[in-house]
Scaffold this active site. Structure first.
Site, PDB file in Angstrom:
ATOM      1  CG  HIS A  95      -0.225   0.123   2.533  1.00  0.00           C
ATOM      2  ND1 HIS A  95       0.475  -0.932   3.079  1.00  0.00           N
ATOM      3  CD2 HIS A  95      -0.107   1.152   3.412  1.00  0.00           C
ATOM      4  CE1 HIS A  95       0.994  -0.555   4.244  1.00  0.00           C
ATOM      5  NE2 HIS A  95       0.660   0.708   4.465  1.00  0.00           N
ATOM      6  CG  ASP A  97       1.509   5.135   4.784  1.00  0.00           C
ATOM      7  OD1 ASP A  97       1.100   3.970   4.900  1.00  0.00           O
ATOM      8  OD2 ASP A  97       2.588   5.536   5.278  1.00  0.00           O
ATOM      9  CG  HIS A 254       5.067   1.104   3.010  1.00  0.00           C
ATOM     10  ND1 HIS A 254       4.485   2.257   2.554  1.00  0.00           N
ATOM     11  CD2 HIS A 254       4.532   0.885   4.243  1.00  0.00           C
ATOM     12  CE1 HIS A 254       3.627   2.721   3.449  1.00  0.00           C
ATOM     13  NE2 HIS A 254       3.636   1.899   4.483  1.00  0.00           N
ATOM     14  NE  ARG A 269       2.126   6.566   9.388  1.00  0.00           N
ATOM     15  CZ  ARG A 269       1.046   5.933   8.942  1.00  0.00           C
ATOM     16  NH1 ARG A 269       1.163   4.710   8.447  1.00  0.00           N
ATOM     17  NH2 ARG A 269      -0.147   6.494   9.020  1.00  0.00           N
TER      18      ARG A 269
END
Length: 306
Positions: A95, A97, A254, A269
């Site tokens: 995917h 983000d 990723h 993150r």
């Protein structure tokens, strides 16, 4: 600045940056070098950043852009920093983000906090290299296609529920993830706002292609998605404590590999605001459902580097 070194790790994706102690603060010229390396190599890695914590990670992120909220829908676990916590979710699928909103983030900064004794690697793929390597007829097709991206999907769609029953924490996370509904129509080929290069925009948030049925959408998705994830377009990172990874979310996908059994894995993150994608003929992505203005500003492409 003179001690900073960019070490290329792969032909089309990946570099390590040495000679930077991020917790000590990063000057504007070093931040510009880091951003340039990010645009060129798509994902960059820093080793040995043991002094970083959530706050200093956020401070560093601000030298590269404008931080978003932690997540559009998952608001219970952080305001600006999102814990990637294996007790709640293992997003082991390809995917980019937050593509279900119109303002796709510029980049993400991910820091290792707690690692399992084995496994837990992350792989990135260059969607720019994937586009560049398409045969001419497939390029022409991709440039005409638009896809509907949504957060209303099942993380565990490919998991055999006879072997894995989600824990309460996982179910609660998924319920929060879909608590507000988002759908956005994005071009399958977008023009990168900083490099001007063409990249493929797909990943697991795609529900179907605009104007096509489910069967045709599935076939086309598999065709183009398999081009993105060819091994020659990828780099796989073995995490160590003190590592920080930054990826250009507009030019990569990723995959966090869930190969560490029930061991605990946690990373932090921070996400940077981006722009609204533009197709090759200049059309902007279109909102179908949901308002992401609380999550992120829309950054003028001319200001994306800082």
């Amino acid at each position: 600045m003179s001690s900073v070194r960019v070490v290329k790790l792969g032909a089309v994706i990946g570099a390590r940056i040495d000679g930077v102690d991020i917790a000590d603060g990063v000057h504007a010229d070093t931040a510009a070098l880091i951003n340039a390396a990010l645009l060129e190599h798509k994902v960059i890695f820093f080793r040995g950043q043991h002094s970083l914590d959530d706050e200093s990670q956020l401070v560093f992120a601000r030298t590269l852009g404008t931080p978003t909220r932690a997540h559009p829908t998952v608001t219970s676990r952080g305001v600006r920093v999102l814990p990637i916590d294996s007790r709640y979710d293992k997003a082991n699928s390809w995917h980019t983000d937050v593509t279900f909103v119109d303002r796709i983030p510029k980049a993400s900064l991910l820091r290792a906090v707690t690692l399992p004794p084995y496994g837990g690697t992350t792989t990135w793929a260059s969607t720019e290299a994937a586009y560049d390597r398409l045969p001419v007829p497939l390029r022409a097709l991709a440039e005409k296609l638009w896809a509907i991206h949504t957060n209303a999907y099942d993380y565990a769609a490919d998991v055999d529920t006879r072997l894995h029953q989600p824990a309460d924490t996982e179910r609660q996370y998924r319920e929060e993830f879909v608590s507000d509904h988002y759908e956005t129509e994005h071009p399958v080929v977008r023009v990168h706002p900083e490099t001007g290069r063409r990249v493929l925009l797909l990943g697991h948030f795609v529900k179907q292609f605009v104007g096509l049925g489910q069967a045709e959408s599935t076939a086309l998705f598999q065709l183009f998605q398999s081009r993105i994830t060819r091994l020659e377009n990828t780099i796989r990172w073995n995490w160590e404590l003190g590592d920080l990874a930054i990826w250009d979310n507009r030019a990569t996908q990723h995959y966090a590999v869930a190969d560490y059994d029930d061991h605990f894995r946690r990373l932090s993150r921070v996400t940077l605001a981006g722009d609204i994608p533009t197709s090759v003929d200049g059309q902007l992505s279109r909102v179908v459902a949901g308002d992401a203005s609380h999550y992120s500003t829309v950054v003028d492409p001319e200001r994306l580097a800082g």
